[in-house]
Design a protein around this motif. Structure first.
Motif, short mmCIF file in Angstrom:
data_model
loop_
_atom_site.label_atom_id
_atom_site.label_comp_id
_atom_site.label_asym_id
_atom_site.label_seq_id
_atom_site.Cartn_x
_atom_site.Cartn_y
_atom_site.Cartn_z
N UNK A 1 18.33 -18.95 8.17
CA UNK A 1 18.58 -18.92 6.73
C UNK A 1 17.37 -18.35 5.98
N UNK A 2 16.18 -18.80 6.36
CA UNK A 2 14.95 -18.32 5.71
C UNK A 2 14.75 -16.83 5.98
N UNK A 3 14.93 -16.41 7.23
CA UNK A 3 14.73 -15.00 7.58
C UNK A 3 15.77 -14.11 6.91
N UNK B 1 15.16 -14.31 19.49
CA UNK B 1 14.08 -13.75 18.67
C UNK B 1 13.60 -14.77 17.64
N UNK B 2 14.55 -15.48 17.04
CA UNK B 2 14.18 -16.50 16.05
C UNK B 2 13.36 -17.60 16.71
N UNK B 3 13.77 -18.01 17.90
CA UNK B 3 13.04 -19.05 18.62
C UNK B 3 11.61 -18.59 18.93
N UNK C 1 16.12 -10.58 4.22
CA UNK C 1 16.79 -9.39 4.74
C UNK C 1 16.63 -9.14 6.23
N UNK C 2 16.19 -10.13 6.98
CA UNK C 2 16.00 -9.95 8.42
C UNK C 2 17.16 -10.59 9.19
N UNK C 3 17.60 -9.92 10.23
CA UNK C 3 18.68 -10.43 11.06
C UNK C 3 18.23 -10.38 12.53
N UNK C 4 17.98 -11.55 13.09
CA UNK C 4 17.47 -11.65 14.46
C UNK C 4 18.42 -12.46 15.33
N UNK C 5 18.31 -12.27 16.65
CA UNK C 5 19.09 -13.08 17.60
C UNK C 5 18.46 -14.47 17.68
#
Length: 64
Positions: free
Chosen positions: A15-17, A28-30, A21-25
């Motif tokens: 939600x924060x990312x 990647x978020x972990x 405007x960032x979209x990660x798997x």
């Protein structure tokens, strides 16, 4: 480090990312989250070391 607490959830990180405007798997978020926790531990350790070195306490066990 002592006093570990629960990590921020992957969903909360997403939600924060996405807010920026960032979209990660999930993986990647972990990795990002874990890296930031490591940086936080390093910074906190440095703070404690600096605080203890700059302390004017007669006894290091007494904190004002």
């Amino acid at each position: 480090m002592k006093g570990r607490t629960e990590k921020v959830s992957i969903n909360k990180c997403r939600i924060i990312l996405k807010k920026y405007g960032h979209d990660y798997s999930d993986a990647e978020i972990e990795n990002i989250r874990d890296f930031l926790y490591i940086l936080g531990e390093i910074e906190y350790g440095h703070y404690l070391k600096t605080y203890n070195e700059n302390s004017n306490h007669i006894c290091s066990g007494i904190h004002r």
